[in-house]
Design a protein around this motif. Structure first.
Motif, PDB file in Angstrom:
ATOM      1  N   LEU A  13       9.842  61.127  -5.528  1.00 29.12           N
ATOM      2  CA  LEU A  13      10.218  60.441  -5.179  1.00 29.12           C
ATOM      3  C   LEU A  13       9.149  58.553  -4.597  1.00 29.12           C
ATOM      4  O   LEU A  13       8.134  58.630  -3.348  1.00 29.12           O
ATOM      5  N   LYS A  38      17.621  62.382  -0.647  1.00 24.20           N
ATOM      6  CA  LYS A  38      17.069  61.187  -1.451  1.00 24.20           C
ATOM      7  C   LYS A  38      16.461  61.059  -2.876  1.00 24.20           C
ATOM      8  O   LYS A  38      16.811  59.863  -3.045  1.00 24.20           O
ATOM      9  N   LYS A  39      16.538  62.277  -3.794  1.00 27.71           N
ATOM     10  CA  LYS A  39      16.629  61.732  -4.748  1.00 27.71           C
ATOM     11  C   LYS A  39      17.326  61.912  -5.602  1.00 27.71           C
ATOM     12  O   LYS A  39      17.795  60.881  -6.759  1.00 27.71           O
TER      13      LYS A  39
END
Length: 204
Positions: A13, A38-39
């Motif tokens: 990230l 998020k990844k």
């Protein structure tokens, strides 16, 4: 049409990577609380930039129905599940979905979202492994169709009969292609039958 798949969870990230995404997608990523979510979002965004935007974030837009599109005329649809991020790209509209084959309350889910003809297929498949594969094939096809149309879940899912690999609605004919991976299922919806035979694996 091309279909790309990347292992999203191996990505870092990195703030510079995130900053390179369109602002709309950055905001979407930052709304996620979980790092893996998020990844997955970042991985999909990086593939969109590589294969569609080519660094020109100004052409990335969101339609009134919430569906992303690109002003340069390239059509795309992204999805993610488990460790993978998926991107389908074509010269015409399409919808794509990937699901990790994890069954939770499958019977209850099926009764709420599957058409009677789809339920009949499940009931007739007595082999446990094949029944599970069929469940996810039907589920991902339904998601791919909803993503194609951009209507999300704003309609009764049981009205959509995707027991076959083609579906007609309002005079429009839609085709489907399903790809099976170990523990994952991918389906793509298009008005064309020009589906690729193989998925391209990305290193990001």
């Amino acid at each position: 049409m091309e279909i790309y798949l990347a292992d999203a969870l191996q990505i870092s990230l990195d703030k510079n990577l995130i900053a390179g995404l369109p602002e709309i997608r950055q905001n979407k990523l930052l709304r996620f609380k979980n790092a893996d979510d998020k990844k997955r979002c970042l991985a999909a965004g990086l593939m969109i930039d590589k294969h569609i935007l080519h660094g020109d974030n100004s052409v990335y837009k969101i339609a009134d129905n919430g569906k992303p599109y690109c002003e340069n005329g390239i059509c795309f649809n992204a999805s993610h599940s488990g460790k993978y991020a998926l991107l389908a790209v074509d010269s015409q509209e399409l919808g794509a979905d990937i699901e990790e084959n994890l069954l939770k309350n499958a019977d209850r889910i099926a009764k709420h979202i599957f058409h009677p003809n789809e339920l009949k297929l499940l009931e007739n498949e007595k082999d446990g492994k094949k029944n599970k594969e069929l469940f996810f094939r039907l589920w991902t096809k339904k998601e791919a169709f909803l993503k194609y149309s951009g209507i999300g879940i704003r309609r009764t899912l049981k009205d959509i009969d995707l027991s076959q690999d083609r579906f007609t609605e309002n005079g429009e004919l839609y085709y489907f292609k399903t790809y099976s991976l170990p523990e994952y299922t991918i389906s793509v919806c298009s008005k064309s039958t020009d589906f690729p035979q193989k998925i391209k694996y990305e290193v990001i």
